[in-house]
Design a protein around this motif. Structure first.
Motif, PDB file in Angstrom:
ATOM      1  N   SER A 147      41.874  32.825  41.977  1.00 23.29           N
ATOM      2  CA  SER A 147      40.910  32.828  43.074  1.00 23.29           C
ATOM      3  C   SER A 147      40.843  31.444  43.740  1.00 23.29           C
ATOM      4  CB  SER A 147      39.542  33.242  42.518  1.00 23.29           C
ATOM      5  OG  SER A 147      38.544  32.984  43.440  1.00 23.29           O
ATOM      6  N   ALA A 152      40.578  30.864  50.881  1.00 22.66           N
ATOM      7  CA  ALA A 152      40.223  31.726  52.019  1.00 22.66           C
ATOM      8  C   ALA A 152      41.469  32.304  52.695  1.00 22.66           C
ATOM      9  CB  ALA A 152      39.404  30.925  53.021  1.00 22.66           C
ATOM     10  N   ASP A 154      44.780  34.691  53.464  1.00 18.89           N
ATOM     11  CA  ASP A 154      45.033  36.135  53.363  1.00 18.89           C
ATOM     12  C   ASP A 154      45.992  36.430  52.216  1.00 18.89           C
ATOM     13  OD1 ASP A 154      43.412  36.744  55.445  1.00 18.89           O
ATOM     14  OD2 ASP A 154      45.006  37.218  56.874  1.00 18.89           O
ATOM     15  N   TYR A 183      35.093  37.828  41.831  1.00 19.14           N
ATOM     16  CA  TYR A 183      35.818  36.952  42.769  1.00 19.14           C
ATOM     17  C   TYR A 183      36.049  37.716  44.072  1.00 19.14           C
ATOM     18  CZ  TYR A 183      36.460  34.620  38.402  1.00 19.14           C
ATOM     19  OH  TYR A 183      36.209  34.028  37.207  1.00 19.14           O
ATOM     20  N   ASN A 185      37.037  36.921  46.928  1.00 15.49           N
ATOM     21  CA  ASN A 185      38.290  36.695  47.681  1.00 15.49           C
ATOM     22  C   ASN A 185      39.447  37.479  47.047  1.00 15.49           C
ATOM     23  OD1 ASN A 185      38.569  34.931  45.463  1.00 15.49           O
ATOM     24  ND2 ASN A 185      39.727  33.412  46.646  1.00 15.49           N
ATOM     25  N   ASN A 188      38.892  41.177  48.043  1.00 19.36           N
ATOM     26  CA  ASN A 188      39.275  41.366  49.447  1.00 19.36           C
ATOM     27  C   ASN A 188      40.792  41.310  49.625  1.00 19.36           C
ATOM     28  OD1 ASN A 188      36.605  41.576  50.105  1.00 19.36           O
ATOM     29  ND2 ASN A 188      36.391  39.427  50.716  1.00 19.36           N
ATOM     30  N   TYR A 189      41.421  40.489  48.809  1.00 24.67           N
ATOM     31  CA  TYR A 189      42.900  40.365  48.826  1.00 24.67           C
ATOM     32  C   TYR A 189      43.524  41.729  48.493  1.00 24.67           C
ATOM     33  CZ  TYR A 189      47.331  38.518  46.714  1.00 24.67           C
ATOM     34  OH  TYR A 189      48.630  38.247  46.355  1.00 24.67           O
ATOM     35  N   ARG A 192      42.829  44.184  51.309  1.00 22.54           N
ATOM     36  CA  ARG A 192      43.673  43.869  52.478  1.00 22.54           C
ATOM     37  C   ARG A 192      45.082  44.432  52.269  1.00 22.54           C
ATOM     38  NH1 ARG A 192      43.296  38.495  51.833  1.00 22.54           N
ATOM     39  NH2 ARG A 192      41.189  38.649  52.633  1.00 22.54           N
TER      40      ARG A 192
END
Ligand code: GTB
Length: 220
Positions: A147, A152, A154, A183, A185, A188-189, A192
């Motif tokens: 993480s 931040a 992508d 975590y 991020n 979201n990873y 995505r």
């Protein structure tokens, strides 16, 4: 001639796309390479014909003309080397993307597989309740490090690569646990990556196999 991969005839993941044919399908979809799938039963996997392709009697395998391969990481590296889209052309960036492929398979996945193995085979053992927090702490600290590195961004190193594909596939094995959500991020990873059209095509293809096998089982 189209490549042929092998996948579970009836996947124990019940269509969640966690078995290792999924990242191979995903890589093929990312590079736009159509492929055939040969479905194999657990019994067939252990027979001599399949073991000529896979010495450990597992899926996935990959056949393309005279070439026969096993090990999902090696298969994905092969696909990425011979098609555009999964590895950068710059030598340094390419080496770093390959590094992330190895990191996913050798520095992150084993910790997650240890947890799955403990949950499947050690639940009834006296040491289970003491061992599990240790196993999960090791995962937490590796996720914290990952993480921090992702921050931040992508993707792990510039554009989406085979390194991200394998890392996301490994992290997906934590779905259903709360380990990843600590975590945002990393969650979201994964989200995505799962939104990529190639992921969706691969996911739907493996889900269709499960749905068909499930329907057969319901009728028999
Ligand atoms: N290192 C090899 C690779 O990356 O290709 C590992 C291959 C492997 O573990 N194959 C598994 C297999 O064939 C399927 S993917 N197992 C049958 C056997 O060994 O007899 C592992 C897997 C299985 C099930 C789930 N699940 O149910 O969620 C997830 C992942």
């Amino acid at each position: 001639m189209l490549p042929t991969i092998t996948a579970f005839e009836a996947s124990p993941d019940r269509g969640r796309g966690l078995a290792r044919d999924m990242p191979v399908r995903w890589a093929l979809e990312e590079v736009g390479q159509p492929y055939h799938v040969r479905l194999v039963s657990f019994a067939a996997m252990k027979q001599a014909a399949h073991r000529t392709l896979h010495p450990f009697g597992q899926i996935p395998t990959y056949e393309e003309g005279d070439l026969a391969m096993f090990e999902s990481g090696a298969i994905i590296l092969h696909i990425a080397q011979y098609h555009a889209g999964l590895l950068p052309s710059d030598t340094g960036a390419r080496a770093r993307a390959i590094t992330w492929m190895f990191a996913a398979l050798s520095s992150v996945e084993p910790l997650i597989v240890q947890r799955e193995s403990a949950m499947h085979s050690e639940r009834d053992k006296a040491w289970y309740t003491q061992r599990m927090p240790l196993v999960e702490d090791r995962i937490r600290s590796r996720l914290y490090e990952l993480s921090m590195r992702l921050g931040a961004a992508d993707w792990l190193d510039g554009a989406f690569s085979a390194g991200d594909l394998l890392m996301v596939q490994v992290l997906r094995r934590l779905s259903g646990s709360d380990l990843l959500h600590v975590y945002p991020n990393l969650s979201n990873y994964v989200t995505r990556a799962e939104a990529r059209p190639a992921f969706k095509r691969a996911f739907d293809a493996q889900l269709a196999v499960f749905t068909a096998s499930h329907e057969v089982n319901l009728q028999t």
